[in-house]
Design a protein around this motif. Structure first.
Motif, PDB file in Angstrom:
ATOM      1  N   ALA A  94       0.871  -1.178   0.000  1.00  0.00           N
ATOM      2  CA  ALA A  94       0.000   0.000   0.000  1.00  0.00           C
ATOM      3  C   ALA A  94       0.907   1.226   0.000  1.00  0.00           C
ATOM      4  CB  ALA A  94      -0.900   0.005   1.236  1.00  0.00           C
ATOM      5  N   VAL A  95       0.865   2.000  -1.054  1.00  0.00           N
ATOM      6  CA  VAL A  95       1.773   3.134  -1.232  1.00  0.00           C
ATOM      7  C   VAL A  95       1.062   4.404  -0.776  1.00  0.00           C
ATOM      8  CG1 VAL A  95       3.276   4.338  -2.847  1.00  0.00           C
ATOM      9  CG2 VAL A  95       2.775   1.912  -3.189  1.00  0.00           C
ATOM     10  N   TRP A  96       1.694   5.117   0.156  1.00  0.00           N
ATOM     11  CA  TRP A  96       1.028   6.258   0.805  1.00  0.00           C
ATOM     12  C   TRP A  96       1.525   7.608   0.323  1.00  0.00           C
ATOM     13  CZ3 TRP A  96      -3.111   6.396   4.084  1.00  0.00           C
ATOM     14  CH2 TRP A  96      -3.587   5.147   4.543  1.00  0.00           C
ATOM     15  N   VAL A  97       2.423   7.634  -0.640  1.00  0.00           N
ATOM     16  CA  VAL A  97       2.929   8.916  -1.154  1.00  0.00           C
ATOM     17  C   VAL A  97       2.817   8.934  -2.672  1.00  0.00           C
ATOM     18  CG1 VAL A  97       4.488   9.605   0.702  1.00  0.00           C
ATOM     19  CG2 VAL A  97       5.260   7.936  -0.986  1.00  0.00           C
ATOM     20  N   ASP A  98       2.514  10.116  -3.209  1.00  0.00           N
ATOM     21  CA  ASP A  98       2.441  10.230  -4.669  1.00  0.00           C
ATOM     22  C   ASP A  98       3.802  10.645  -5.216  1.00  0.00           C
ATOM     23  OD1 ASP A  98       2.756  12.975  -4.358  1.00  0.00           O
ATOM     24  OD2 ASP A  98       0.681  13.461  -4.836  1.00  0.00           O
ATOM     25  N   LEU A  99       3.872  10.880  -6.510  1.00  0.00           N
ATOM     26  CA  LEU A  99       5.163  11.188  -7.136  1.00  0.00           C
ATOM     27  C   LEU A  99       5.734  12.524  -6.688  1.00  0.00           C
ATOM     28  CD1 LEU A  99       4.784   9.852 -10.778  1.00  0.00           C
ATOM     29  CD2 LEU A  99       6.570   9.257  -9.143  1.00  0.00           C
ATOM     30  N   ASP A 100       4.886  13.401  -6.170  1.00  0.00           N
ATOM     31  CA  ASP A 100       5.382  14.666  -5.629  1.00  0.00           C
ATOM     32  C   ASP A 100       5.828  14.528  -4.178  1.00  0.00           C
ATOM     33  OD1 ASP A 100       4.917  16.170  -7.973  1.00  0.00           O
ATOM     34  OD2 ASP A 100       2.781  16.339  -7.462  1.00  0.00           O
ATOM     35  N   GLY A 101       5.701  13.301  -3.642  1.00  0.00           N
ATOM     36  CA  GLY A 101       6.079  13.074  -2.258  1.00  0.00           C
ATOM     37  C   GLY A 101       4.979  13.423  -1.272  1.00  0.00           C
ATOM     38  N   ARG A 116       1.545  13.019   0.882  1.00  0.00           N
ATOM     39  CA  ARG A 116       0.820  11.885   1.454  1.00  0.00           C
ATOM     40  C   ARG A 116      -0.567  11.791   0.840  1.00  0.00           C
ATOM     41  NH1 ARG A 116       3.555   9.232   4.810  1.00  0.00           N
ATOM     42  NH2 ARG A 116       1.871   7.791   5.217  1.00  0.00           N
ATOM     43  N   GLN A 140      -2.473   3.824  -2.495  1.00  0.00           N
ATOM     44  CA  GLN A 140      -2.569   3.212  -3.817  1.00  0.00           C
ATOM     45  C   GLN A 140      -1.983   1.804  -3.678  1.00  0.00           C
ATOM     46  OE1 GLN A 140      -0.104   5.272  -6.685  1.00  0.00           O
ATOM     47  NE2 GLN A 140      -1.653   4.980  -8.248  1.00  0.00           N
TER      48      GLN A 140
END
Lengths: 158, 383
Positions: free
Chosen positions: A90-97, A99, A104
């Motif tokens: 489960a990924v909690w950060v987007d490409l801009d860093g 939260r 995802q």
């Protein structure tokens, strides 16, 4: 130290900004084109089986990285759409860093018939995930597919 | 016949989470000045070659290798850049000397991570453009997926990974150059915000700025210099495939292959008995455990238990990352490998201060190039 005239006040430390518009075209290649067209037109995921070592690459490739064998048309075969979940996160950060409000979910899936794994989105799970469980590719409707790996919408646990 | 190669001088600038005062060139100049003073050399007269490790996107400058000579005293001298880790640059310098082409070569790597505004985008841009990048997932996902794979295979537990963080951040308390030292226990590590489950924010090394410079020389020339030479006994490097689909997701094969080469060159047959201590990549806590096993310093699946038992602490049987590692010192991008090797050099010279190990005759430094790569390099050093 080697510097004799150091800055002594933070307000003296200045920065300059610079940016670069970077846009590219990437040729999918002979194998990549065929793989993506099959995904778009047939809704099928293809792999190539190396006749030398037996390894099945998904996405399909033109050559085997293990023994440099050419993988010609005779090596192409459909795989999946079901497969085994090899790992998940489960990924909690987007490409801009930044939260995310909700994670995802991503997974590594070994499609039935494949030796390699495919990294892709996982449907947000309602129960616990575990390695080895069966998941299945859910494709976008035919009229929404464009010939991209994201024509697979996500994998859902069965 | 190959000539033997020594590290005759080291210097560094930093390390800090930010360095608003110094440009990257000034950081390198500072590190180089210290390294040249340490070796007792005049770079303009004594050094025949210079090698930097750098990556254009990290630097924010195209054709960055053009920007490396001036701050090192390398204008109008043979100079080239390796797009890899600092240990890859060290390997290039080693070859220049071992082959007899040059007698004295300078190696440099640095990080100005605080100046990079879109590092996650740059890392994602290193993924395959056709099959991986369109997912637009933060690349830390790869670390979460790999860590989960190791957990499922029973290689380590989440608690053991947290113990790596505890050890390294506490080790860093004795390292004045460390940017992320902390007297910390397991609980805050386990309860830190998740990045990509099961990985928490404190299980990932935060970035730091800094520069590191080494001076290498053949052993005969080294005798003329004032520094305490450290012998480069063996060096090796290897890559797995770049493809996410066909790479090995459980074992760090790149580490195993790199170490096998370094051990072969160093004529080390039993790493566990012949390596006194190690500085190994711990960009993510589980990576330290995965790497220790691949480097043949522990049995598969034993690195976590040994960490819990204290065997990898400074007073343990196999001290690992006495400097604090990347988790304690900070991740220095392309300079990570030189940071690991720097600690090995200082320990072998008996100059590691409050963190000096009792037994430090042979040490290993191992670097991983970071996400999304499967690129590793190892060096065995002895005093």
């Amino acid at each position: 130290m080697s510097l004799l005239n150091n800055l002594e006040h933070p307000t003296d430390a200045r920065i300059w900004r610079g940016d670069l518009p970077v846009y590219h075209r990437y040729t999918a290649g002979v194998a990549g084109e065929k793989f993506l067209r099959a995904l778009k037109d047939q809704g099928a995921v293809y792999g190539t089986r190396c006749p030398t070592c037996g390894y099945v690459y998904v996405p399909a490739r033109l050559y085997c990285e293990r023994d440099a064998t050419h993988l010609d048309d005779s090596t192409w075969a459909p795989v999946g759409p079901a497969g085994a979940l090899v790992s998940f996160s489960a990924v909690w950060v987007d490409l801009d860093g930044k939260r995310l409000d909700a994670p995802q979910w991503v997974g590594l899936v070994r499609l039935k018939g494949a030796s390699s794994v495919l990294m892709h989105y996982l449907q947000t799970p309602t129960g616990a995930l575990h390695a080895g469980m069966t998941v299945q590719a859910v494709l976008k409707p035919a009229n929404e597919r464009v010939g991209s790996i994201t024509d697979i919408a996500y994998f859902k646990p069965l | 016949m190959n000539r033997t190669v020594d590290i005759v001088g080291v210097g560094w600038s930093g390390f800090g989470s930010i360095t608003p005062d110094l440009s990257y060139k000034e950081m390198i100049f500072q590190a180089a000045t210290r390294a040249y003073a340490d070796a007792g050399i005049d770079p303009r007269n004594d050094a025949q070659g210079f090698v930097t490790a750098a990556e254009d996107y990290h630097e924010g400058t195209s054709i960055f290798d053009e920007y490396t000579p001036d701050q090192l005293g390398a204008v109008l001298r043979p100079m080239h850049t390796i797009t890899g880790d600092g240990l890859h640059a060290l390997a290039a310098a080693y070859m220049n000397i071992a082959s007899g082409l040059m007698n004295v070569v300078v190696v440099e790597a640095h990080s100005k991570a605080s100046n990079i505004l879109t590092l996650d985008h740059i890392t994602a841009f290193a993924e395959d453009p056709t099959f991986e990048r369109p997912l637009a997932i933060n690349p830390v996902a790869l670390a979460g997926l790999e860590m989960q794979r190791g957990l499922d295979a029973g290689r380590y537990t989440v608690e053991q990974c947290a113990q790596v963080v505890v050890k390294n951040k506490n080790n860093a308390l004795a390292n004045p150059a460390a940017a992320y030292a902390a007297a910390i226990g397991k609980k805050p590590v386990l309860e830190a915000q998740p990045l990509a489950t099961p990985l928490t924010r404190l299980m990932a090394a935060s970035h730091a700025d800094g520069a590191i410079v080494f001076v290498l020389a053949d052993s005969d020339t080294a005798k003329r210099f004032k520094g305490k030479p450290v012998r480069v006994r063996g060096i090796g490097w290897a890559n797995d495939t770049p493809a996410l689909d066909s790479r090995e997701w459980l074992d760090a094969k790149y580490a195993r292959k790199a170490a096998e080469m370094a051990y072969r060159v160093a004529q080390i047959r039993h790493p566990r008995g012949e390596i006194d201590f190690a500085e190994v990549d711990d960009t993510f806590a589980y990576k330290e455990l995965q790497h220790l096993e691949a480097l043949q310093l522990t049995e598969p699946g034993q690195a976590g238990a040994l960490t819990e038992q204290g065997a990898t602490e400074r007073a343990g049987a196999l001290p690992v990352n006495p400097s604090g590692g990347g988790l304690g010192v900070g991740s220095l991008l392309d300079a990570n490998g030189l940071a690991r090797a720097l600690e090995v050099v200082l320990q072998l010279r008996g100059e590691a201060g409050a963190r000096q190990l009792h037994k430090a005759n042979t040490g290993l430094a191992f670097a991983w190039r970071g996400l999304p790569t499967t690129s590793g390099a190892a060096v065995v050093l002895s005093n």
